[in-house]
Design a protein around this motif. Structure first.
Motif, PDB file in Angstrom:
ATOM      1  N   GLY A  92      30.404  45.755  38.672  1.00 35.84           N
ATOM      2  CA  GLY A  92      29.162  45.195  38.520  1.00 35.84           C
ATOM      3  C   GLY A  92      28.752  44.403  37.169  1.00 35.84           C
ATOM      4  N   LEU A  93      29.242  45.309  35.988  1.00 35.74           N
ATOM      5  CA  LEU A  93      29.138  44.599  34.814  1.00 35.74           C
ATOM      6  C   LEU A  93      30.341  43.383  34.733  1.00 35.74           C
ATOM      7  N   ALA A  94      31.348  43.287  35.424  1.00 31.26           N
ATOM      8  CA  ALA A  94      32.289  42.132  35.122  1.00 31.26           C
ATOM      9  C   ALA A  94      31.526  40.797  35.657  1.00 31.26           C
ATOM     10  N   TYR A  95      30.783  40.979  36.577  1.00 29.28           N
ATOM     11  CA  TYR A  95      29.907  39.799  37.034  1.00 29.28           C
ATOM     12  C   TYR A  95      28.943  39.041  35.904  1.00 29.28           C
ATOM     13  N   ASP A  96      28.221  40.200  35.139  1.00 33.43           N
ATOM     14  CA  ASP A  96      27.483  39.463  34.163  1.00 33.43           C
ATOM     15  C   ASP A  96      28.312  39.008  32.870  1.00 33.43           C
ATOM     16  N   VAL A  97      29.363  39.417  32.759  1.00 37.22           N
ATOM     17  CA  VAL A  97      30.431  39.073  31.783  1.00 37.22           C
ATOM     18  C   VAL A  97      30.878  37.874  31.799  1.00 37.22           C
ATOM     19  N   ALA A  98      31.377  37.546  33.211  1.00 39.13           N
ATOM     20  CA  ALA A  98      31.821  36.442  33.605  1.00 39.13           C
ATOM     21  C   ALA A  98      31.069  35.251  33.652  1.00 39.13           C
ATOM     22  N   ALA A  99      29.391  35.635  33.850  1.00 39.17           N
ATOM     23  CA  ALA A  99      28.402  34.697  33.767  1.00 39.17           C
ATOM     24  C   ALA A  99      28.212  34.001  32.293  1.00 39.17           C
ATOM     25  N   LEU A 100      28.517  35.066  31.370  1.00 43.64           N
ATOM     26  CA  LEU A 100      28.172  34.701  29.934  1.00 43.64           C
ATOM     27  C   LEU A 100      29.150  34.066  29.409  1.00 43.64           C
ATOM     28  N   PHE A 101      30.515  34.183  29.730  1.00 46.92           N
ATOM     29  CA  PHE A 101      31.485  33.618  29.145  1.00 46.92           C
ATOM     30  C   PHE A 101      32.163  32.390  30.097  1.00 46.92           C
ATOM     31  N   GLY A 102      31.614  32.181  31.006  1.00 50.06           N
ATOM     32  CA  GLY A 102      31.925  30.858  31.790  1.00 50.06           C
ATOM     33  C   GLY A 102      33.404  31.074  32.407  1.00 50.06           C
ATOM     34  N   SER A 103      33.686  32.557  32.774  1.00 47.63           N
ATOM     35  CA  SER A 103      34.777  32.575  33.326  1.00 47.63           C
ATOM     36  C   SER A 103      34.739  33.432  34.795  1.00 47.63           C
ATOM     37  N   ALA A 104      35.747  33.813  35.476  1.00 47.84           N
ATOM     38  CA  ALA A 104      35.613  34.521  36.931  1.00 47.84           C
ATOM     39  C   ALA A 104      36.005  35.662  36.748  1.00 47.84           C
ATOM     40  N   VAL A 105      35.572  36.774  37.882  1.00 50.85           N
ATOM     41  CA  VAL A 105      35.901  37.750  37.854  1.00 50.85           C
ATOM     42  C   VAL A 105      37.146  37.944  38.450  1.00 50.85           C
ATOM     43  N   LYS A 106      38.335  39.173  37.930  1.00 46.48           N
ATOM     44  CA  LYS A 106      39.458  39.095  38.772  1.00 46.48           C
ATOM     45  C   LYS A 106      39.579  40.563  39.349  1.00 46.48           C
ATOM     46  N   LEU A 107      38.732  40.776  40.361  1.00 44.58           N
ATOM     47  CA  LEU A 107      38.754  41.782  41.001  1.00 44.58           C
ATOM     48  C   LEU A 107      39.798  42.351  42.104  1.00 44.58           C
ATOM     49  N   PRO A 108      40.509  43.380  42.320  1.00 45.16           N
ATOM     50  CA  PRO A 108      41.332  43.437  42.870  1.00 45.16           C
ATOM     51  C   PRO A 108      40.972  43.359  44.504  1.00 45.16           C
ATOM     52  N   ALA A 109      41.723  42.924  45.450  1.00 44.82           N
ATOM     53  CA  ALA A 109      41.352  42.735  46.652  1.00 44.82           C
ATOM     54  C   ALA A 109      41.168  44.188  47.458  1.00 44.82           C
ATOM     55  N   ALA A 110      40.208  44.057  48.381  1.00 39.40           N
ATOM     56  CA  ALA A 110      39.800  45.230  49.017  1.00 39.40           C
ATOM     57  C   ALA A 110      41.000  45.590  50.021  1.00 39.40           C
ATOM     58  N   VAL A 111      41.270  46.874  50.040  1.00 31.87           N
ATOM     59  CA  VAL A 111      42.544  47.311  50.790  1.00 31.87           C
ATOM     60  C   VAL A 111      41.827  48.460  51.868  1.00 31.87           C
ATOM     61  N   THR A 112      42.581  47.918  53.136  1.00 32.15           N
ATOM     62  CA  THR A 112      42.455  49.051  54.100  1.00 32.15           C
ATOM     63  C   THR A 112      43.427  49.959  54.404  1.00 32.15           C
ATOM     64  N   VAL A 113      43.211  51.044  54.270  1.00 36.60           N
ATOM     65  CA  VAL A 113      44.474  51.962  54.334  1.00 36.60           C
ATOM     66  C   VAL A 113      44.866  52.174  55.798  1.00 36.60           C
ATOM     67  N   PRO A 114      45.968  52.303  56.197  1.00 35.88           N
ATOM     68  CA  PRO A 114      46.530  52.699  57.671  1.00 35.88           C
ATOM     69  C   PRO A 114      46.093  54.041  58.016  1.00 35.88           C
TER      70      PRO A 114
END
Length: 792
Positions: free
Chosen positions: A174-196
């Protein structure tokens, strides 16, 4: 909330140093309360292993250690740490190192034995507060590697002081989205994984708490390794967030909570019986919590139970008996959504404050439980092995909150901010914050992510633009135009003037909280029309004050306990009574005890009494210019007032307050000791003032006539005064009582009052015959209304 700076930088690209990041967060409304640098100045500090250890011949608490630092030959180091032993891997500050505390490491002799370096604790390296012994590193730590490289240092633990509406920033994602907006960058969140799914172990789930718990997910993971240790990278991130690593299972749930914002709990699946039931508590139920305390529950809690017993207090803390232990091989992971109103205040009722309750009572993303459960399962299988069962879901879709579209007008944005913000920048801000944006002819329509409970109206979107665009970029303009000054009406006395008047009469102003404990109010006898708080800060602040006197008396008692014998306090505030909405009444209260006058040599000391307080009341009444509208009556007194030394205060025949001595039984119960006198009045009647009217100075002299009357003892002076004033009207300028007598010469049950009548006519000089006529009229009125007789 505390978090690792390095962890945040992994999730979002930040092209700025630490100071710039901290200032940007604070200016965006995410106040940085503290920054703790970690692992700075660790040059020449490496991973080492103790290969041998023996007791120092000259000191019982010292050991001579042979340490492998990857140099080919062991180093001899004298160490006094209690946990120094053969085989462990620890940090070694080599000769030439300079630690964060300023200590320079040199070769030395300790009790005659050479020492070539220093084995370090976490506190000495400024990476933790633990100074109980050496920092023990995992057994697979590479000997000789710089410690900073191995631990991912330097770093910083940053503490945010978040407002309750920003629960979405209680996670790194959640914090990463605010920081991305502040510094003009994009979040680099790991992709959601579905466990077998590799197991078919299931457990039923029943929702019986209605809208308080609309979604509950669970999953059984069986066959985990109970001896598995939390990996170093995870343990370090938890430590830097001020969470102590406990065990692999518990640490994983805490890590997911920090990463995603979803509190989770792991039960020992073998300790559960039958289905999982989410329901409201029943009065009298108890639960032994994880911290060992016993929770006594009322009907306001939501519980997680099985078919036989209570397992956890939903959104607060799990139970002790169903916890995952060091022998647990099969766990049941839960991930749920609870309504904030169902969790608010529940932890405080139990004397707790937990990470879970802190988040749930502010609002957790209702769409997060499945993702968090998959993430926790992924980590658990990677660290402790095992087989994952299917995700079990119970939900009431209709009770789940859903974001609604909110419109923002371009003209409104400019009007509020006072500056033009480019349309493209506005769109970028909303998109960077994870919102869905639709461009309209006159502005934007925005749908906030499900984690943003605070986006409800147009003003919320304007705030988002302002804080990301930057308050520094919004010009500061002085207001223009003439200011309309508020004019105090002449028919009302100002509250400030009233305060100054009371201060001039020797009273000190007190300011108390508007909340009181129910027990204290019950002792006073205030039981009706109380306004109780649904979510009090504490049990001592549970009810809105129905009167100013209980709180003011507590202030007086506090002062008397500190050797203040003469206390005179007043308070101007509001009192509250039940209603829809609750009624608020501005009031004045006065309490006093001790001597009537401050200690001095000019007159003997005298205890304050009823008439002193009555004199203060008369002075305030006279200020309004209409004393004839006021009266006192000794009947129908409240239980907290002395029945023989108290009175009701009335204006135009309506009760507006009380004054007198506190009831002796109440004074004894409150441990007040000496007599305490009190007064409480509704404020508005007291502040009402007759409109001042100018009139000419009288041209004609006054005439005085004195009379003495014999009348019944029960007749009050106020009755006498009223009878004389009604009889003489405007001719009576003043009525002065200068003597009261009872005893020899006066019948039993009667009294003698001597008074002076000051007479004046605005049109002529009164003659003796006029004055005598006035006396006859006054005596006749007193004979008729007060059974008075003129004394010779």
């Amino acid at each position: 909330m505390n978090f690792s700076e390095n962890w945040l930088r992994e999730l979002v690209e930040i092209d700025a140093d630490r100071d710039t990041l901290v200032r940007a967060l604070t200016m965006a409304g995410l106040e940085v309360e503290d920054v703790t640098p970690l692992g700075e100045c660790l040059e020449h500090v490496v991973v080492a292993q103790i290969v041998a250890a023996e007791r120092h011949p000259q000191a019982d608490r010292l050991q001579i250690c042979q340490v492998d630092a990857g140099l080919g030959q062991p180093l001899q180091i004298v160490c006094g740490a209690p946990n120094a032993r053969t085989g462990i891997k620890v940090p070694l500050a080599m000769v030439g190192a300079k630690l964060p505390n300023g200590m320079a490491i040199q070769a030395a002799k300790l009790r005659g034995v050479e020492s070539n370096g220093m084995l370090c604790s976490a506190k000495e390296l400024a990476i933790d507060a633990d100074a109980s012994g050496l920092l023990e590193l995992p057994s697979d730590a590479p000997v000789g590697q710089p410690l900073a490289t191995y631990l991912g240092l330097p770093d910083a633990s940053i503490e945010l002081s978040l407002t309750p509406n920003r629960a979405d920033c209680l996670s790194l994602h959640g914090l990463a989205y605010d920081v991305a907006a502040l510094f003009g960058s994009a979040v680099k969140l790991p992709a959601a994984v579905t466990v077998p799914v590799s197991s078919d172990v299931r457990r039923g789930i029943r929702l019986e708490a209605g809208k308080d718990a609309p979604r509950y997910l669970g999953r059984v993971v069986e066959g985990i390794d109970p001896s598995a240790r939390t990996p170093l990278w995870m343990a370090e991130r938890l430590r830097r967030a001020h969470l102590r690593p406990i065990s692999a299972v518990v640490d994983i749930t805490n890590y997911v909570m920090l990463e995603l914002g979803q509190p989770m709990h792991a039960f020992d699946n073998d300790a559960l019986h039958g289905d999982i039931v989410v329901r409201h508590s029943r009065s009298g139920e108890t639960l032994k919590l994880l911290d060992g305390s016993d929770a006594r529950l009322d009907e306001g809690f939501v519980l997680i139970t099985d078919e036989q017993r209570v397992l956890a207090v939903a959104g607060v803390m799990g139970g002790h008996e169903s916890r995952a232990t060091e022998t647990t091989r099969n766990v049941f992971l839960e991930s749920a959504h609870f309504a904030p109103a169902a969790i608010m205040g529940r932890a405080r009722k139990l004397g707790l404050h937990t990470e879970a309750s802190h988040r749930f009572e502010r609002g957790v993303d209702p769409e997060l439980p499945r993702r968090a459960l998959e993430r926790a399962t992924e980590l658990l299988l990677a660290i402790a092995g095992g087989k994952a069962g299917p995700i079990l879901v119970a939900e009431n879709i209709a009770d789940l909150p859903r974001p609604a579209p909110v419109a923002l007008r371009r003209a409104r944005l400019k009007r509020v901010l006072g500056v033009d913000v480019d349309d493209g920048e506005v769109t970028r801000i909303f998109t960077a914050l994870g919102m869905q944006v639709t461009i309209l002819p006159d502005g934007w329509q925005v749908i906030a992510p499900s984690s943003r409970f605070d986006i409800e109206r147009e003003e919320d979107l304007i705030e988002e633009v302002a804080r990301i665009f930057g308050y520094d970029n919004i010009p500061t303009l002085r207001p223009s135009g003439a200011l309309a000054l508020a004019v105090e009406p002449e028919t009302r006395i100002g509250e400030l003037a009233l305060r100054e008047q009371l201060a001039a009469r020797g009273y000190h102003e007190a300011i108390n909280l508007s909340f009181l404990p129910l027990e204290l109010l019950t002792r006073w006898g205030f039981t009706d029309e109380l306004v109780s708080l649904a979510n009090p800060l504490s049990a001592d602040l549970a009810v809105m004050q129905p009167s100013l006197l209980p709180g003011l008396i507590e202030a007086l008692r506090h002062n008397r306990a500190r050797q203040q014998e003469r206390v005179r306090l007043f308070e101007v505030a509001r009192v509250f009574a039940a209603g829809n909405p609750p009624r608020e009444t501005p009031s004045l209260a006065i309490v006093a005890c001790g001597n009537a006058r401050a200690e001095q040599w000019g007159e003997p000391s005298r205890a304050l009494d009823f008439h002193d307080l009555k004199g203060d009341l008369d002075a305030l009444i006279a200020w309004g210019g209409e004393p004839s509208r006021w009266s006192v009556d000794a009947t129908s007194l409240p239980a907290w007032l002395h029945p023989g030394r108290g009175a009701r205060v009335m204006r135009d025949g309506k009760t507006v307050g009380y004054l007198g001595a506190l009831h002796p039984q109440l004074a004894k119960a409150l441990d007040l000791g000496a007599d305490v006198h009190v007064m409480e009045l509704a404020l508005e009647p007291l502040l009402a003032r007759r409109l001042p009217l100018a009139r000419a100075v009288p041209r004609f002299p006054t005439v005085r006539r004195d009379i003495a009357l014999d009348l019944p003892e029960e007749v009050r002076w106020s009755q006498v005064e009223e009878a004389v004033r009604q009889a003489l009207g405007e001719r009576l300028q003043e009525l002065r009582l200068f003597d009261r007598y009872s005893g020899k010469g006066v019948e039993q049950g009667r009294k003698s009052l001597a008074m002076g009548l000051i007479l004046q006519d605005a049109s002529r000089t009164l003659t003796d015959d006029d004055a005598d006529r006035c006396i006859r009229e006054a005596v006749a009125a007193l004979e008729q209304t007060c059974k008075a007789k003129l004394r010779g």
